[in-house]
Write a protein that holds these residues in place. Structure first.
Motif, PDB file in Angstrom:
ATOM      1  N   MET A 142       0.822  -1.207   0.000  1.00  0.00           N
ATOM      2  CA  MET A 142       0.000   0.000   0.000  1.00  0.00           C
ATOM      3  C   MET A 142       0.856   1.257   0.000  1.00  0.00           C
ATOM      4  N   PHE A 143       1.974   1.232   0.751  1.00  0.00           N
ATOM      5  CA  PHE A 143       2.823   2.421   0.843  1.00  0.00           C
ATOM      6  C   PHE A 143       4.230   2.207   0.291  1.00  0.00           C
ATOM      7  N   LEU A 144       4.532   1.007  -0.205  1.00  0.00           N
ATOM      8  CA  LEU A 144       5.911   0.708  -0.566  1.00  0.00           C
ATOM      9  C   LEU A 144       6.440   1.650  -1.638  1.00  0.00           C
ATOM     10  N   ARG A 145       5.681   1.866  -2.677  1.00  0.00           N
ATOM     11  CA  ARG A 145       6.159   2.737  -3.749  1.00  0.00           C
ATOM     12  C   ARG A 145       6.313   4.172  -3.255  1.00  0.00           C
ATOM     13  N   ALA A 146       5.440   4.594  -2.335  1.00  0.00           N
ATOM     14  CA  ALA A 146       5.575   5.932  -1.770  1.00  0.00           C
ATOM     15  C   ALA A 146       6.867   6.060  -0.968  1.00  0.00           C
ATOM     16  N   VAL A 147       7.205   5.023  -0.187  1.00  0.00           N
ATOM     17  CA  VAL A 147       8.460   5.064   0.574  1.00  0.00           C
ATOM     18  C   VAL A 147       9.650   5.065  -0.381  1.00  0.00           C
ATOM     19  N   MET A 148       9.571   4.272  -1.437  1.00  0.00           N
ATOM     20  CA  MET A 148      10.659   4.228  -2.407  1.00  0.00           C
ATOM     21  C   MET A 148      10.873   5.578  -3.076  1.00  0.00           C
ATOM     22  N   GLU A 149       9.781   6.298  -3.316  1.00  0.00           N
ATOM     23  CA  GLU A 149       9.874   7.586  -3.990  1.00  0.00           C
ATOM     24  C   GLU A 149      10.248   8.725  -3.037  1.00  0.00           C
ATOM     25  N   ARG A 150       9.720   8.684  -1.810  1.00  0.00           N
ATOM     26  CA  ARG A 150       9.853   9.847  -0.927  1.00  0.00           C
ATOM     27  C   ARG A 150      10.828   9.639   0.228  1.00  0.00           C
ATOM     28  N   ASN A 151      11.251   8.405   0.449  1.00  0.00           N
ATOM     29  CA  ASN A 151      12.196   8.148   1.538  1.00  0.00           C
ATOM     30  C   ASN A 151      13.115   6.988   1.148  1.00  0.00           C
ATOM     31  N   GLN A 152      13.774   7.151   0.010  1.00  0.00           N
ATOM     32  CA  GLN A 152      14.650   6.092  -0.480  1.00  0.00           C
ATOM     33  C   GLN A 152      15.767   5.730   0.504  1.00  0.00           C
ATOM     34  N   PRO A 153      16.345   6.693   1.247  1.00  0.00           N
ATOM     35  CA  PRO A 153      17.382   6.305   2.213  1.00  0.00           C
ATOM     36  C   PRO A 153      16.896   5.280   3.230  1.00  0.00           C
ATOM     37  N   LEU A 154      15.628   5.329   3.615  1.00  0.00           N
ATOM     38  CA  LEU A 154      15.098   4.360   4.573  1.00  0.00           C
ATOM     39  C   LEU A 154      15.027   2.972   3.934  1.00  0.00           C
ATOM     40  N   VAL A 155      14.645   2.905   2.674  1.00  0.00           N
ATOM     41  CA  VAL A 155      14.583   1.628   1.966  1.00  0.00           C
ATOM     42  C   VAL A 155      15.991   1.035   1.854  1.00  0.00           C
ATOM     43  N   ARG A 156      16.930   1.861   1.452  1.00  0.00           N
ATOM     44  CA  ARG A 156      18.317   1.396   1.320  1.00  0.00           C
ATOM     45  C   ARG A 156      18.843   0.893   2.664  1.00  0.00           C
ATOM     46  N   LEU A 157      18.540   1.627   3.723  1.00  0.00           N
ATOM     47  CA  LEU A 157      19.028   1.241   5.048  1.00  0.00           C
ATOM     48  C   LEU A 157      18.380  -0.067   5.515  1.00  0.00           C
ATOM     49  N   GLY A 158      17.088  -0.237   5.243  1.00  0.00           N
ATOM     50  CA  GLY A 158      16.412  -1.463   5.647  1.00  0.00           C
ATOM     51  C   GLY A 158      17.063  -2.691   5.044  1.00  0.00           C
ATOM     52  N   ILE A 159      17.378  -2.612   3.757  1.00  0.00           N
ATOM     53  CA  ILE A 159      18.048  -3.735   3.094  1.00  0.00           C
ATOM     54  C   ILE A 159      19.453  -3.921   3.669  1.00  0.00           C
ATOM     55  N   GLU A 160      20.169  -2.830   3.838  1.00  0.00           N
ATOM     56  CA  GLU A 160      21.548  -2.904   4.329  1.00  0.00           C
ATOM     57  C   GLU A 160      21.615  -3.484   5.731  1.00  0.00           C
ATOM     58  N   TRP A 161      20.746  -3.033   6.631  1.00  0.00           N
ATOM     59  CA  TRP A 161      20.782  -3.518   8.008  1.00  0.00           C
ATOM     60  C   TRP A 161      20.340  -4.971   8.099  1.00  0.00           C
ATOM     61  N   GLN A 162      19.425  -5.397   7.236  1.00  0.00           N
ATOM     62  CA  GLN A 162      19.053  -6.810   7.230  1.00  0.00           C
ATOM     63  C   GLN A 162      20.223  -7.655   6.740  1.00  0.00           C
ATOM     64  N   GLN A 163      20.895  -7.213   5.707  1.00  0.00           N
ATOM     65  CA  GLN A 163      22.009  -7.979   5.154  1.00  0.00           C
ATOM     66  C   GLN A 163      23.185  -8.058   6.144  1.00  0.00           C
ATOM     67  N   LYS A 164      23.413  -6.997   6.888  1.00  0.00           N
ATOM     68  CA  LYS A 164      24.525  -6.973   7.844  1.00  0.00           C
ATOM     69  C   LYS A 164      24.158  -7.605   9.186  1.00  0.00           C
TER      70      LYS A 164
END
Length: 387
Positions: A1-23
């Motif tokens: 519901m909000f994923l594309r909005a987060v990707m467009e308006r808060n990309q640093p949070l998306v990048r960090l979520g992936i990075e912190w999960q991987q680390k």
């Protein structure tokens, strides 16, 4: 519901979520809160309230009654928390957070009254004379005087299942006189829920019949001599809806999803003042046939979960449709509609209520300055945890 909005308006949070999960900084089934964005959203909401003469009590059940966010909002100048149930009030009290309104959807049970009333909430919502009498008795023992908010009901009101209760307009005058006869309590306002809702066809936040009920109740009380009443008129409180509250005569709002930019209005309006402030982070567990499964735990049945962004980094991530579990099942896993690499990140953003999940809540500070740090890890009900 909000994923594309987060990707467009808060990309640093998306990048960090992936990075912190991987680390391994955070485990799957973790909601990641962007402290900086939430505080910035709150600042805009507070300024809109001040400009329109509407006071806002912040609501944090949606993000797990998080004490770190609650403290930040208190320091920002909000008048206190609105606690929909007694456990939320007890959590806020334990962390020294002032209470604006308690009992909004769940009245305070008798055994919790003394502790909660001793914290001196601005107002306590009641559905019945019996509860008003209990509050009166406890306040007498504590030497306190407490304002009461009467939840009012009209014939055409919209109520959600599990949220029934209150004073019918035809009962209101008699109830007010009965409360006037009680010591240590007084009528301080009226409320209903929901008074505003997003209308998909109109593409806007519009009043419900409940708002008219609150207005009629206020007129009845004013005819009885009451002045300076609180008219509490949630939901969907945000920068866009606050002028509507003011125009309708409301005095108080309850920003909850507005604080994280995740009301239905925000899903449809990428130009809304508030930006998305949280992300759900999971991990691919396994594949079976043509599907893959990521760890669950954060499912909310009204979440409208649609897709996940899956990958080991933002650059290689892809959008994959998600089928949430039905209500007959425990959400051990979420089902993704194609094979994905095992242990890759799966991040999502959907409408949620953290406090009804078994998720962890991680708070990141400094993301807006490019210096993210894990500021705290909490349970879904606001308790600090270590993992």
């Amino acid at each position: 519901m909000f994923l594309r909005a987060v990707m467009e308006r808060n990309q640093p949070l998306v990048r960090l979520g992936i990075e912190w999960q991987q680390k391994g900084v955070i485990l799957p089934d973790t909601y990641l809160l962007d402290y900086d964005t939430i505080v910035d959203n709150a600042r805009q909401i507070k300024e809109a309230g001040e400009a329109n003469g509407v006071e806002n009590f912040f609501m944090l059940k949606q993000i797990g009654r998080n004490p770190l966010i609650a403290r930040a909002l208190t320091e920002l100048g909000f008048g206190g928390a609105v606690c929909v149930d007694f456990r939320e009030a007890l959590t806020m009290i334990a962390h020294g957070i002032p209470i604006g309104n308690v009992g909004h959807l769940v009245q305070v049970p008798r055994a919790a009254l003394a502790k909660i009333l001793a914290a001196k909430p601005r107002i306590v919502t009641v559905y019945s004379l019996e509860k008003a009498q209990e509050i009166s008795t406890v306040c007498a023992g504590l030497g306190l005087r407490q304002k009461l908010m009467l939840r009012v009901l009209g014939q055409q009101d919209m109520l959600y299942p599990g949220q029934y209760g209150g004073f019918g307009l035809d009962q209101l005058e008699a109830a007010v006189h009965a409360i006037e006869a009680l010591p240590n309590v007084e009528v301080g306002g009226v409320c209903s829920f929901p008074c505003f809702l997003y209308d998909e066809a109109a593409g806007d936040i519009l009043p419900t019949p409940n708002l008219t009920t609150v207005q009629r109740a206020a007129q009845m009380l004013e005819a009885l001599g009451y002045r300076d009443l609180m008219l509490n008129t949630p939901s969907a409180t945000c920068v866009h809806s606050i002028p509507k509250i003011a125009k309708a005569g409301g005095t108080h709002g309850e920003p909850g999803h507005g604080l994280t930019g995740t009301t239905p209005y925000h899903a449809a309006h990428p130009d809304a003042a508030e930006r998305p402030g949280y992300l759900y982070v999971s991990e691919i567990s396994h594949n079976l046939g043509a599907k893959s499964y990521c760890y669950g735990g954060g499912h909310y049945r009204r979440g409208h979960m649609q897709e996940a962004l899956v990958g080991t980094g933002l650059e290689d991530a892809k959008l994959v449709p998600v089928t949430p579990p039905d209500d007959s099942s425990i959400d051990y896993h979420f089902e993704l509609q194609q094979n994905c690499p095992v242990s890759a990140a799966a991040v999502m953003a959907f409408r949620t209520q953290f406090f009804v999940t078994r998720s962890r809540v991680a708070v990141v500070k400094g993301l807006s300055q490019g210096r993210p740090e894990l500021a705290g890890l909490y349970s879904a009900v606001g308790d600090p945890v270590q993992e």
